[in-house]
Motif scaffolding. Structure first.
Motif, PDB file in Angstrom:
ATOM      1  N   ILE A 104      95.540  67.941  50.585  1.00  0.00           N
ATOM      2  CA  ILE A 104      95.251  66.507  50.556  1.00  0.00           C
ATOM      3  C   ILE A 104      94.076  66.186  51.479  1.00  0.00           C
ATOM      4  O   ILE A 104      93.963  66.722  52.582  1.00  0.00           O
ATOM      5  N   GLY A 105      93.186  65.349  50.999  1.00  0.00           N
ATOM      6  CA  GLY A 105      91.991  65.031  51.758  1.00  0.00           C
ATOM      7  C   GLY A 105      92.235  64.120  52.951  1.00  0.00           C
ATOM      8  O   GLY A 105      93.181  63.334  52.972  1.00  0.00           O
ATOM      9  N   ASP A 106      91.348  64.234  53.952  1.00  0.00           N
ATOM     10  CA  ASP A 106      91.430  63.362  55.122  1.00  0.00           C
ATOM     11  C   ASP A 106      90.680  62.061  54.846  1.00  0.00           C
ATOM     12  O   ASP A 106      90.257  61.785  53.712  1.00  0.00           O
ATOM     13  N   THR A 107      90.499  61.252  55.880  1.00  0.00           N
ATOM     14  CA  THR A 107      89.829  59.951  55.722  1.00  0.00           C
ATOM     15  C   THR A 107      88.432  60.106  55.158  1.00  0.00           C
ATOM     16  O   THR A 107      87.997  59.315  54.304  1.00  0.00           O
ATOM     17  N   ALA A 108      87.712  61.119  55.608  1.00  0.00           N
ATOM     18  CA  ALA A 108      86.346  61.337  55.121  1.00  0.00           C
ATOM     19  C   ALA A 108      86.335  61.617  53.623  1.00  0.00           C
ATOM     20  O   ALA A 108      85.479  61.106  52.888  1.00  0.00           O
ATOM     21  N   HIS A 109      87.291  62.426  53.168  1.00  0.00           N
ATOM     22  CA  HIS A 109      87.359  62.727  51.737  1.00  0.00           C
ATOM     23  C   HIS A 109      87.691  61.466  50.927  1.00  0.00           C
ATOM     24  O   HIS A 109      87.204  61.295  49.799  1.00  0.00           O
ATOM     25  N   GLY A 154      93.467  57.618  44.182  1.00  0.00           N
ATOM     26  CA  GLY A 154      92.328  57.950  45.021  1.00  0.00           C
ATOM     27  C   GLY A 154      91.041  58.046  44.227  1.00  0.00           C
ATOM     28  O   GLY A 154      91.011  57.878  43.004  1.00  0.00           O
ATOM     29  N   ASN A 155      89.968  58.333  44.939  1.00  0.00           N
ATOM     30  CA  ASN A 155      88.647  58.470  44.327  1.00  0.00           C
ATOM     31  C   ASN A 155      88.486  59.908  43.866  1.00  0.00           C
ATOM     32  O   ASN A 155      88.267  60.822  44.655  1.00  0.00           O
ATOM     33  N   VAL A 156      88.642  60.134  42.557  1.00  0.00           N
ATOM     34  CA  VAL A 156      88.566  61.485  41.990  1.00  0.00           C
ATOM     35  C   VAL A 156      87.549  61.506  40.851  1.00  0.00           C
ATOM     36  O   VAL A 156      87.281  60.485  40.220  1.00  0.00           O
TER      37      VAL A 156
END
Length: 258
Positions: free
Chosen positions: A32-37, A50-52
């Protein structure tokens, strides 16, 4: 945010890394991505909220990428070998579950026929390799083997010694078990087929301990075995007597325990 799951095919990939490199470092492992991702389009983001880059057919909140720490801690197995192995399978069409791989400032993508290109993103991906997987339902759900166990690696001196010692030990155990079985049968008066590696040994040639001891006298005095059978072909009886010396030690050991 809603709960999320890692797609099954990438769970399988993680599991196979653990299998081929059980002592590997996991400091840079991730899914799972962090805040930056979350601020950019990324396969590390939840695909339902999310943004995918792609939205799949199901309504499950899934993540379609993993990072695997580069340090595998195996003598002849490196992340470079793993990446090149997977690229070979992707290029041949044997593997269709990956969309792209990033490792050590390089990127390979299915959309460009897996041609190597320079990766200029914020992370150089030297501490880990990134694997992005398909959004197609059949591919993301597949837990078929990634075949990482097929990656060729050189055996170390320790590996060779372990294999040699293991084979020797198992062979000795098999020999001891067979002799013990014969010896135990002989102690209890059972006749056993006397198996030697000689095609001249007659079929059904069986002996117990009394037969073997008595045959020596009987053959010399009467020209027949103790049981009245024919004299074994030249060389066979000598081989039987040689084996008897080894068997006798086993018999003595069994009798001592009785």
């Amino acid at each position: 945010m809603a709960a999320w799951v890692l797609i099954p095919c990438l769970k399988q990939l993680f599991a196979e890394f653990d299998w081929i490199a059980p002592r590997r470092d996991k400091a840079s492992d991730g899914s799972i991505g962090d805040t930056a991702h979350q601020q950019e389009s990324s396969d590390h983001n939840r695909d339902e909220e999310g943004n995918v880059p792609i939205h799949d057919a199901d309504k499950v909140n899934e993540v379609h990428a993993i990072d695997v720490t580069a340090m595998l801690d195996e003598s002849d197995l490196t992340m470079e070998k793993v990446v090149q192995f997977l690229l070979g399978r992707c290029r041949s069409g044997a593997e269709k579950r990956l969309r792209y791989i990033i490792f050590n400032r390089r990127i390979w993508a299915a959309s460009s026929n897996w041609v190597q290109k320079t990766y200029a993103g914020a992370s150089s991906h030297t501490e880990h390799a990134h694997f992005s997987a398909s959004y197609e339902s059949a591919h993301e759900a597949s837990t078929a083997s990634w075949h990482l166990e097929d990656i060729p690696v050189a055996l170390t001196a320790a590996d060779k010694a372990w294999i040699t010692n293991t084979i020797a030990a198992k062979t000795q155990q098999a020999i001891d078990a067979r002799l013990a079985k014969i010896g135990d049968a002989v102690v209890h008066g059972q006749k056993m087929p006397w198996s030697v590696d000689d095609p001249k040994v007659p079929n059904g040639y069986q002996r117990d301990l009394a037969d073997l001891a008595g045959d020596v006298w009987s053959l010399g005095m009467r020209g027949k075995t103790r049981g009245g059978g024919p004299v074994p072909p030249d060389g066979v009886y000598g081989q039987l007597l040689a084996e008897l010396a080894q068997l006798s030690a086993k018999v003595d050991a069994l009798q001592a325990k009785r």
